[in-house]
Structure formats: structure tokens, C-alpha cells
Design a protein around this motif. Structure first.
Motif, short mmCIF file in Angstrom:
data_model
loop_
_atom_site.label_atom_id
_atom_site.label_comp_id
_atom_site.label_asym_id
_atom_site.label_seq_id
_atom_site.Cartn_x
_atom_site.Cartn_y
_atom_site.Cartn_z
N LYS A 183 0.60 -1.09 0.02
CA LYS A 183 -0.02 0.06 -0.01
C LYS A 183 0.70 1.17 0.04
CE LYS A 183 -3.53 0.37 2.51
NZ LYS A 183 -4.47 0.48 3.85
N LYS A 184 1.90 1.25 0.93
CA LYS A 184 2.70 2.46 1.03
C LYS A 184 4.08 2.29 1.35
CE LYS A 184 2.12 6.56 3.92
NZ LYS A 184 1.15 7.03 4.80
N VAL A 185 4.96 2.94 0.73
CA VAL A 185 6.37 2.71 1.22
C VAL A 185 6.69 4.13 1.68
CG1 VAL A 185 8.51 2.29 0.77
CG2 VAL A 185 6.87 0.99 -0.37
N SER A 186 7.35 4.10 2.99
CA SER A 186 7.71 5.68 3.43
C SER A 186 8.95 5.42 3.62
CB SER A 186 7.13 5.58 5.05
OG SER A 186 5.49 5.80 5.02
N VAL A 187 9.86 6.73 3.24
CA VAL A 187 11.08 7.04 3.11
C VAL A 187 11.52 8.11 3.55
CG1 VAL A 187 13.09 7.07 1.60
CG2 VAL A 187 10.97 5.56 1.07
N GLU A 188 12.51 8.06 4.55
CA GLU A 188 13.47 9.41 4.95
C GLU A 188 14.36 9.57 3.92
OE1 GLU A 188 14.73 9.08 8.89
OE2 GLU A 188 12.92 9.67 9.73
N VAL A 189 14.35 10.95 3.46
CA VAL A 189 15.28 11.61 2.52
C VAL A 189 16.05 12.61 3.17
CG1 VAL A 189 15.93 12.36 0.32
CG2 VAL A 189 13.99 10.80 0.67
N GLY A 190 17.39 12.49 3.50
CA GLY A 190 18.10 13.64 4.27
C GLY A 190 18.23 14.73 2.99
N LYS A 191 18.14 15.67 3.53
CA LYS A 191 18.35 16.79 2.64
C LYS A 191 19.78 16.90 1.89
CE LYS A 191 14.66 20.11 4.03
NZ LYS A 191 14.01 20.86 5.24
N MET A 192 20.65 16.58 2.63
CA MET A 192 21.96 16.44 2.28
C MET A 192 22.49 15.45 1.29
SD MET A 192 23.31 19.10 3.36
CE MET A 192 25.06 18.96 3.11
N ALA A 193 21.37 14.44 1.01
CA ALA A 193 21.51 13.36 -0.07
C ALA A 193 21.57 13.91 -1.38
CB ALA A 193 20.27 12.22 0.22
N MET A 194 21.11 15.21 -1.35
CA MET A 194 21.10 15.86 -2.83
C MET A 194 20.24 14.97 -3.81
SD MET A 194 22.74 18.50 -2.26
CE MET A 194 23.88 19.14 -1.18
N VAL A 195 19.22 14.57 -3.40
CA VAL A 195 18.32 13.94 -4.44
C VAL A 195 16.97 14.60 -4.36
CG1 VAL A 195 19.24 11.83 -4.03
CG2 VAL A 195 17.12 12.49 -2.83
N ASN A 196 16.21 14.88 -5.55
CA ASN A 196 14.94 15.38 -5.75
C ASN A 196 13.82 14.30 -5.46
OD1 ASN A 196 12.57 16.40 -6.87
ND2 ASN A 196 13.66 17.37 -8.64
N PRO A 197 13.17 14.41 -4.38
CA PRO A 197 12.11 13.27 -3.99
C PRO A 197 11.27 13.37 -5.12
CG PRO A 197 12.41 14.87 -2.22
CD PRO A 197 13.44 15.62 -3.39
N ASP A 198 10.70 14.46 -5.57
CA ASP A 198 9.59 14.17 -6.75
C ASP A 198 9.97 13.47 -7.89
OD1 ASP A 198 8.00 15.87 -5.27
OD2 ASP A 198 8.38 17.68 -6.65
N GLN A 199 11.49 13.39 -8.17
CA GLN A 199 11.87 12.79 -9.17
C GLN A 199 12.05 11.39 -8.77
OE1 GLN A 199 15.51 14.21 -10.85
NE2 GLN A 199 15.45 13.00 -12.65
N VAL A 200 12.37 11.07 -7.58
CA VAL A 200 12.40 9.70 -7.11
C VAL A 200 11.08 9.05 -7.07
CG1 VAL A 200 12.78 8.31 -5.06
CG2 VAL A 200 14.43 10.21 -5.46
N ILE A 201 10.12 9.86 -6.65
CA ILE A 201 8.62 9.14 -6.70
C ILE A 201 8.36 8.82 -8.08
CG2 ILE A 201 6.16 9.89 -6.30
CD1 ILE A 201 7.45 11.45 -3.83
N PHE A 202 8.69 9.76 -8.91
CA PHE A 202 8.33 9.71 -10.46
C PHE A 202 8.72 8.10 -11.15
CE2 PHE A 202 9.59 10.05 -14.95
CZ PHE A 202 8.30 10.12 -15.73
N LEU A 203 10.17 8.20 -10.87
CA LEU A 203 10.76 7.00 -11.06
C LEU A 203 10.42 5.65 -10.48
CD1 LEU A 203 14.36 8.64 -11.13
CD2 LEU A 203 13.03 7.73 -13.45
N PHE A 204 10.23 5.86 -9.24
CA PHE A 204 9.63 4.49 -8.54
C PHE A 204 8.22 4.35 -9.08
CE2 PHE A 204 6.94 2.94 -5.33
CZ PHE A 204 7.79 1.86 -4.69
N ASP A 205 7.38 5.16 -9.51
CA ASP A 205 6.17 4.77 -10.26
C ASP A 205 6.51 4.11 -11.54
OD1 ASP A 205 4.61 5.87 -8.02
OD2 ASP A 205 4.21 7.69 -9.10
#
Ligand SMILES: [Zn+2]
Length: 113
Positions: free
Chosen positions: A27-49
């Protein structure tokens, strides 16, 4: 591509956990993304989809990214969120949190037999 490998890792981690628990759906996967990880969460979500598209286990899975602020400490005893200069002594603080990407929770559904 940085984000693609992250998204794939999250998918693989969630899939493994789901199979271990005999899930019929994730149903749901929750992830913590550190701000210093330098990733764009929106892009991660898009690619995950995109990655999960053909996997029936992940038909309606929501990937939830929670950004977490960096935490640092310094040899002088300072602890806080300054990442470049220690406000107490001017040294470069050490990053203790904020660079990681971790799965914190996976919600699954299991059909009754
Ligand atoms: Zn210091």
C-alpha cells in the motif's frame, strides 16, 4: 542517474519485504530522505512509479518521501544544524544525519485465504 538507482533500491527493498511477509499488495512505502543526500524526492517518486508499473504487487503503492534536516556536531561540543561553519569555534562540523535515504515503513495487505 543517481535518482534512478535510489528509486530502484527502494523498490527492491520494499519488494523483498513484501515477499517475506506474503503480501498481496504493497500500500505504502515511507522513506526518509536527508536533505544532504542531494536528491529530488519528486523525481524519485516519479521513477519509482515507472519502475513498479508492471509489478502487480505495487499496483497502487504510494511512495512517501519525508525530507529530514541535517544534524551536525563538532569536536568543540556543538550540536545542531549548521553544516558549513561551527557557530562556536568556526571549524567544519561533522554531518551525523541528513545524507541517508532509508525506508522507515512499508504497509502491506494480505488477502484472507
Ligand atoms: Zn566547534
Amino acid at each position: 542517474m543517481h535518482e534512478y538507482s535510489i528509486a530502484y533500491d527502494l523498490y527492491a527493498t520494499a519488494r523483498k519485504a513484501a515477499l517475506e511477509h506474503h503480501a498481496d499488495r504493497v500500500k505504502k512505502v515511507s522513506v526518509e530522505v536527508g536533505k544532504m543526500a542531494m536528491v529530488n524526492p519528486d523525481q524519485v517518486i516519479f521513477l519509482f512509479d515507472t519502475i513498479k508499473e508492471d509489478d502487480p504487487l505495487f499496483g497502487k503503492t504510494v511512495l512517501e518521501c519525508n525530507e529530514i534536516s541535517p544534524q551536525t556536531k563538532c569536536t568543540c561540543g556543538y550540536a545542531g544544524s549548521e553544516i558549513y561553519v561551527c557557530p562556536q569555534c568556526g571549524a567544519l562540523p561533522e554531518l551525523v544525519k541528513g545524507r541517508e535515504i532509508v525506508v522507515t515503513n512499508i504497509e502491506i495487505e494480505v488477502d484472507d485465504e
